[in-house]
Structures are given as C-alpha cells and as structure tokens.
Enzyme design. Structure first.
Site, PDB file in Angstrom:
ATOM      1  CB  THR A 186      28.333  23.242 116.283  1.00 54.75           C
ATOM      2  OG1 THR A 186      28.300  23.174 114.866  1.00 54.75           O
ATOM      3  CG2 THR A 186      27.009  22.724 116.841  1.00 54.75           C
ATOM      4  CE  LYS A 214      26.418  22.700 112.726  1.00 51.86           C
ATOM      5  NZ  LYS A 214      26.683  21.848 111.567  1.00 51.86           N
ATOM      6  CE  LYS A 263      30.082  19.334 120.281  1.00 51.61           C
ATOM      7  NZ  LYS A 263      30.890  20.356 119.613  1.00 51.61           N
TER       8      LYS A 263
END
Lengths: 291, 291, 291, 291
Positions: free
Chosen positions: D93, D169, D238
């Site tokens: 990611t 994603k 994050k």
C-alpha cells in the site's frame, strides 16, 4: 554588520526596504532579479547567486515556502558555503518538520537558525509594523534585535526553541481561517433568515468581534470581494496543512482545522483556489443553496 | 406608558433597574419574588402573577429559555389576558421555532411581538450598555425605542421579521463558541511545542485578535479559570443547539457548530457542564493528553 | 387474544397480513382507511377510531413517527380508554425521549409498553422476515412472542428497558447512514482517479463488504438510481437526528452522525430530500466538482 | 521467468511461498535475511542486495511503505540496474504521489510498473486467497497473471493507470476505518442505554452488517481485544493519511476521513498507537465517560 536578504516578494521587499532605511547594508537576492531593482536604487547590492547573499553575518530569508527555502538555502549550497557564526533569520511561514531539519543543518555548519515568522500583510510589512515571533538562541536574537526593530512594531520572544515561534505562527493562521469559516457559516445562517451578510457582519465587527481580522474579512465576505487576492485560498490550504501536520507529529487532534481543510478543498474544486481565502465563506452559502 | 417586566435574573435585574432610572414605571414579576426586592425599593410594583404584569402597554420578558417563556407567557394565560395593542419585547435568547410560534400567538391576541435579544453579560446589562438586536413591526419598535435606549448603548434594527433578530443573536453566540474552540485547539497545538497557553493567547489577543471576546476568554483559558461560571457550559450547548436547529429548518449545514456540539457534550461527560463554557478549551488539551 | 393494529403503511400492511396468516384476529386502524381494505379481505375488522383498536389484549403500532404516534395513541384518548393489562407493541422508529414518555404514560394506565422496532424494508416485512429488537417486561414479551414470530425471522431480546431496543434501532440506522456516506466519499475519491463508481462499489461489495447494505446501496449509488425512494432522504435526516438526540441526553458525542446531519441537510438544500437517502453519496461528488 | 521478490514480512512471506508452490523460481531479498530462511528451504535463492533480486524478468515488492520502497527500489540503485523490459509488481500500500513518481522512474529505465495492492490479512496471504487490484499496461498484466493467480483468489482489473488500483486500495482501507468508527460510536451510544457492546455488535454482524469486516472488528471491539495487533493503529493513521493526501491532490474533500484522522491521533495520544486499530472504537467510549 553584513546582511544578506533573500526573497523579495510583496512581504520581503517591504521588509528589506525598512532595513535599508534603518541604515543597514544589504546584499539582496531574488529568483527574478527584476524585483530587486527598487532596493538597489535605495543602496542595496545585488547577489547573483544565493551563496553571495549568504556571505554575511546575518541572512534574512522570506521565501515562498518549504520548497523554495530548501532550494535556495540547502540545495544551492548557500548554507554549506556560509562562514561560521552566520545567523539566519527565517521569517517565512515554514513547516515544523522543515524547520526541525533547518535547525539541524545549521548546527552542522556552525550557523544559527532563528525562526522569526511574522503577522501582518504586505502593507504592514512596508510600514515596518509587523508583529514578529522570534525563537532561537537568545544571544543570537539579541544581536539581530536592531534588524527586527526595523521591520516590526514589536518582537514577541518565544524562547530558545525555533519550533515555538513556528507553532505560534501556524496556530495564528489557523485561528484566522477559523474566524473566516465561522463568519461564513454564520452569514449563511442569518441570510437564510433574511439578514444581508453585510448587515450581519457589520454588527459583529462593531460589537463582539471588534478586531481587524473580523472587520476586514467581514467586509470582503459581505461584498463578495475576493479579487484581487490578498492571500490566495490555495495558500490558505497550505497553511491549514501546516497546522494539521504540526499537530499530527505531536498527536494533537484539531477538528476545526480538519473542517477547514475539507472546505478549502471544496472551494478549490469549485473554482475559488486563486481568489482570496475569504472566499472560503462561499462554501457555506453554496451548500445551503444560497450562492 | 405602563410597563411589565418579567424575569429578574442577573440580566433582567440590571435591565429593569435601568428602565426605572430612566423614569419608567414598572410592574415586575419573577418566579422567585425575593429577587424583585431591590427593584421595589427603586419604585417598581410587584405582580403576584404574570397576568398582572401583562396588564400593560409594553411588556419585557427576560426569562431563562423557551420553556420558561412558554410557561410564563402562554401556559399561565398571561398573553391571552393581555389588552389589545400590547407590545411584547422578548429579550431573552429563544429558538427560532418558538419565536415563530410566539409571533403567531401574539397576532391571534391582537398583540405585537418584537424580538430584541441582546449582546452583553450581566455587568454590561447593569451599565445599560447592551447591544440590542431589534426586529418587528417598525411602528412598534419606534414606540419602545426609549426603553431600548435606557437598556442599551445601541439598537441594531433588523427589519420587520422578528426571526431576523433571533437569527443574528444565535449566530453571534455560535461565533463566540467558535472563537473559544479555535483558541482551545490552537493553545493545545502551541503548548505541544512548548509555548504556555498564557503566552500564546496574550500574543493573539494583542495582535490579530484584539477584541474583548478573545482577550477575556483567552485569559480564562490561560488561567484555567472556569469557576465561577459567567455562562455555564450546558447553556453553551443549548445555544449551539439553537444554531443547529435554526440552520436545520432552513437547510443550512453548520459544520463548525456540529464540532462544537460534539465537543461540548464531551466536556459535559467529563464533568465540566457547570463550569464556564470557556472550559470547552480543555477538550483539546485532554484529547492530546496535555490536561 | 384480541389484537389491534394501527398504521398500515408499506411496513405495517405486510406485518398485519402476516399476523392474519398466522391465524390471529385483528382489528385494524389507519388514518386513511382505504389502505385497510386488503386486510379486511383477509379477515380483519376495521376500527373506526383508534380507541376501538385499543379495545384489545395486545395492540401493535407502526405509525410514521413520534408525532403520528402521539396523535393516535395519546391525544386521541385511545391509551386512556384501554382496558387494564393491555400490552402495546411499539414497532415504529421513535425517539428515546418520546418512548420514555410513552412508558410512563402506559404505566399510569396500567398498560405495558414493549419497544419492538425492526430492521428490514417493505419487502422483508411482507415476507415475515424482519429482525425484531424487543425490550420490555419479560413476561409481556413472552405473551406476544407468537406475534413477533409471525412478523419476523428472529427476535433479538434486549432486556426489560424499552429504551435499549430503541437505542439499538437508532444506532443501526446511524450505521447504515455511515456506510452510505463512506461509500459516497470513497466513490468520489476513486472516481477522481478514473475508476467508475460501479466498478469500485462492485469490488467492495464482493470483497471486504459482502453484506446487503453495501451491495444494495452500492448498486443504487453506482447507477445514481435514487427514484423511486425506498427510504426518503428527509427521513434519513430524521433518523440521524434521533441518534444525535439520544446521544445528547446521555452525553455521547457522535462525530460521524454530525457529519451525516450536515451532509443530509446539504443534500436537501440541493434538491434531493425526496429521493432515496442513498443520494447522500452525491454530496461528495458535488463537492469535488464531479457531479 | 526469473522472479525477484523483495519484502518478506507477514504478508510477503506467504505470497512468496505461494509463488514457490506454484512452481516459480524466486530470488528473494529482505532487509533482515533471517526471514528468508523458510523460503530458501522451499527452493528460493537469496539475494545479498536488492540489485540482485532486480536482475529478473519480474520483480514483486511487498515492502512496508513509501519510505522502505524508495530506499530499496530507488536509492539502492536496484531499479537503475534492472534489465530493460523488467516488470515490477508493486503490491504494498503506497501513496498516490509516490506511485506517480515510481511510474515515471520505471518509464525512464525502460521498465514497467504495475500497481497490484491487495485486500486480505496475513492468513489470507498465506492461503493464496488475496483479492488483488491490478492496474498497469495490459500486456504486462497478462504476462504476470499466473503469478497473481498463485497469490490471490481473484484479480480485479482496473485499467492501464496504476493510480486507479492505488486509489481503490486506499479507498477500501478508508471504508474499513469508517466501519470501525461507526461501530465505536454506535456501541458507545447503545451502551449508554444499557446494551452491552457485545450484544449490540452481535446483532449488527448478524443482521444488517453480515460481512467479515463487521463481524471480526465487532468481536474485537466487544471484547476490547486489541492485543496482539493484527494491524497497528499507527498504520491505520498512515492509511487514512494516504486517503486524505490522495483526495487533496484531486480536490476531493473526505469529511469522514478527517474525523478518522483526528480520532486516530487522539487514540495515539491516549496510548493506543501500538494496539490494533479496532481500538479506535475506544475513543467514543472515552469521550462519553464510559471507558
């Protein structure tokens, strides 16, 4: 005292002129050298490269942002070539993270970084009436105090850690943005009850909120006078981003700043990015179908 | 001109006293009659029931909230018993929905409702220096102007629709709450960078935000001086609720007001409901682990 | 067991039909009696007034909201005229405050109130497959269990306090609204990177979020199919308001619900109030200039 | 086909093992080589340096984040040394901004970058049952399809622009975080009405929200089982930051993501940063005084 001055935009030009008026010698640099000409006429010398301006006892930077400052101060090699003992007065609004890096890089070079961001717009800078937030080694601040006095009406000392001055500057801008948003929402609410924003904001600016921030931005909102931009909305988004980032690194949630960020993004998506950031107030109007 | 005055809390007592000082005759009523005594000493007469106070040319109400006003004005039968032509000056902070109902009920009774909420705390009311927001039939406002002049330093006329004055009052309180929240978040941010809230808020109150709202609440926040409460936090939640409700009925989203509501609820859950609403600033401190 | 059933809208009609199918005798009432006809054909009798339907052992109400329930149950005198021992199954979505009042009023009349709100739309009600949240005196719930079994696929017992079932229902609707908003924001984000909402939402509904709420609302959002409304957006605002009010009375801040409220108001201001509440997703599209 | 595989954490180890099982030859690299041992036992060879692993037809990276990927792929010189025609499957990611840069750097080197992030946790990776989001030049994806098939249960093709897969994603993770927050707020609300979170979340997970995300995180929240962390809360922050940044660069406001960011920061400030990100739900409990 040999002084370098880098960054001659609206703010920097006025600040440099006031240093010259106070009798200081300046070697000035600007990416576009044409902006230096009025200062040369007042006795400044021109640096062809940033390094030349950094060949000084004190250097003042008033560059656009982190990226411009990084490019001119670090990437150009200017700081690396500075003579030991240099005092750098960083007066632009920079991020807490980048100032942390700057402080470290100066230490490595035997130089001293003072954070000295300011409150005041272009006309205040020209008048030498800025409010200056100064933080850094006290001995160094003492040395540059005459310069600060030439540029500002008052210096607010914030201790030895440059980040303290950075945080106060960032927090102040966040508070201005919050005031604009509050006015925008309140004006949308009262307009929906038949009160013209001009009338509502005049009452507020003359009763509870009798301060220039409210009166000046209030008048802009009332008149939908967003051009020319005194401070572009995209820069407002940058500044709110500085607050969010500074908060994040210390784990301080800032829900008002989060709302501001979302609303500024919406304003940009709706075409107001290059207008004055008072146009943030139009978001509330638009959402309620009153634009 | 026969005047009834109902509601002798901190605000009402000062306002009624100023009417007496200006030479008006008052028939006063208060749920707890003991509070009327200083006014009786100044020449007022006491109404045993609300109806008696409503036997007047003009009646002024300064009751706690919607519920108290409903009980005293409507449920007691006072309004229904009023003589035709009565002018009712509603000076408390009421909801837009309830004022809509009041206007209708007065019309049915041949009476006139003027919304005249005020900006100013107890000491300002005592000094006759309130800012008064007045909206209602203009002829009626003209008639009561001497009364408004006795209670306030200035009357801000807002047209013929009482809801306009209600909306301005509600929006102004929302803006105060927003200023407190902005100071709270900003103080939490700067404190996390080593700046004492007292120092930060002093700078703000003397530079960008040189207005009483910022200086006074700023000092309270700086000193964590939340008792005794000048305005209880639970009432702040009520007022933010008035803004949200007023917005909802006109489809005006108020994201800052939503944040305020959530944070005021958190403050109450954490035990600060009876403290001054400046304690809202502690929410940001607590969330960031700095309380 | 004599059963009254009040409220024959889409949901109520299906539920009543299932009670009839299970062999129960029903006396039905609806504001507009025409809606009762299919049930009369299935053997129900018609009540001319709510009181008549309340002349029963058990009464089921599935009325629109607090106001309709107050009017039919309390203001009409129906509850006051009920025979002692009546069990009232309140199956609509009502506010926590009003159910608190209902419980008290039933106690005063010697009746028992059971809160039994449901999850499931009209077609689920027609199929007798509702999920029923039941809370109230256990003995009373036991008595009506055959009725609940006829209307639902499962009864979820939530103890003796009716407010527990109310809270779960309100919280569930809040979670649905949150899922719609999350899909809307995520679809706006991915569309700005060139991914069609239909593709994005299909992936989500078949991987991480393989649940009917996501698949069904996801399909509506993907196709912008908001008419005819399965559940009108203005009712969604009402339900989010129930969550906010329920939270406020227990001092529970709900920041997602606050965002939902603001965004639903914006949707209404933009003309989507009568469309399906999946249209909430358009707010994120519009704000980002992608509508 | 010569395959390099870099990044053998929990996810990467399982994915690499599945490639080996499918008969592919792998040259593996990990910062800490000890983690490579089980794979060496299954037939992989060990790269001493990233460059060695990049001496391949296809390279797969599953490194921690932007910084790790930048260090291993760019700063190490690995990409620069790759042979022309290399296909790079980036499966971690990463931020939209960094993938934009990666795509450009690969083009300069005559290599092809495919973004192929995944949904699924460690045990799903080990079982070869990941859902893979793939975007990049179609011809290149065709070539690596056998590898994707070995690692995942399904590949979701998202076109030629790698950013599309990145956006999906990021948006998916944002939706998971939103589901956790919604559960947290709803559980705080219902608990304040006497319903245990375990009971509330069981009902939700078995009725409206019958999907693994709700059932699994719901169980964790119900049991306050936040350790050991399946996904650390700081990583959740994050990821929400990736959504906010991706939105900002396309001017897409994401108010739910803003709330999530603030609440995750609060959770970290309160000591929950290293616990599972389901601990986000405790924020609502704490704020309402129910922790």
């Amino acid at each position: 005292m040999k002084i370098g001055f880098l960054g001659l935009g609206g703010m920097g030009a006025g600040m440099a002129a006031n240093l010259l008026k106070a009798g200081h010698q300046l070697c000035v640099w600007n990416r576009s050298p044409a902006l230096a000409e009025p200062l040369l006429a007042q006795g400044a010398t021109l640096a062809a490269e940033p390094q030349q301006a950094f060949d000084a006892d004190v250097v003042v930077t008033m560059l656009a942002d982190d990226a411009a400052t990084r490019s001119v101060v670090l990437d150009s090699g200017a700081l690396a070539s500075a003579k030991p003992g240099l005092i750098h007065l960083g007066m632009a609004t920079l991020s807490a993270a980048f100032v942390t890096e700057l402080v470290e890089r100066h230490r490595e070079c035997g130089a001293t970084y003072i954070a000295a961001p300011v409150f005041g717009r272009v006309e205040v800078a020209a008048a030498g009436k800025l409010n200056i937030l100064a933080a850094g080694p006290l001995e160094a601040i003492d040395k540059v105090q005459p310069l600060l006095d030439a540029m500002g009406q008052k210096t607010w000392p914030l201790g030895e850690d440059p980040l303290s001055a950075v945080a106060v500057k960032i927090a102040g801008n966040f508070m201005i943005a919050s005031a604009i948003e509050a006015m925008g929402e309140a004006a949308a609410l009262t307009q929906s009850y038949g009160v013209a924003p001009a009338q509502f904001l005049e009452i507020m600016g003359n009763t509870l909120f009798n301060a220039p921030v409210y009166r000046n931005y209030g008048a802009q909102i009332a008149e939908r006078r967003y051009e020319p931009a005194g401070f572009r909305l995209v820069l407002g988004l940058k500044d709110v981003g500085l607050a969010l980032a500074a908060g994040q690194s210390r784990h301080v949630p800032l829900p008002f700043a989060s709302v501001l960020r979302d609303n500024l993004l919406e304003a940009i998506a709706q075409g107001d990015g290059e207008r004055d950031w008072a146009a943030l107030a139009q978001v509330a109007m638009r959402r309620s179908g009153q634009d």
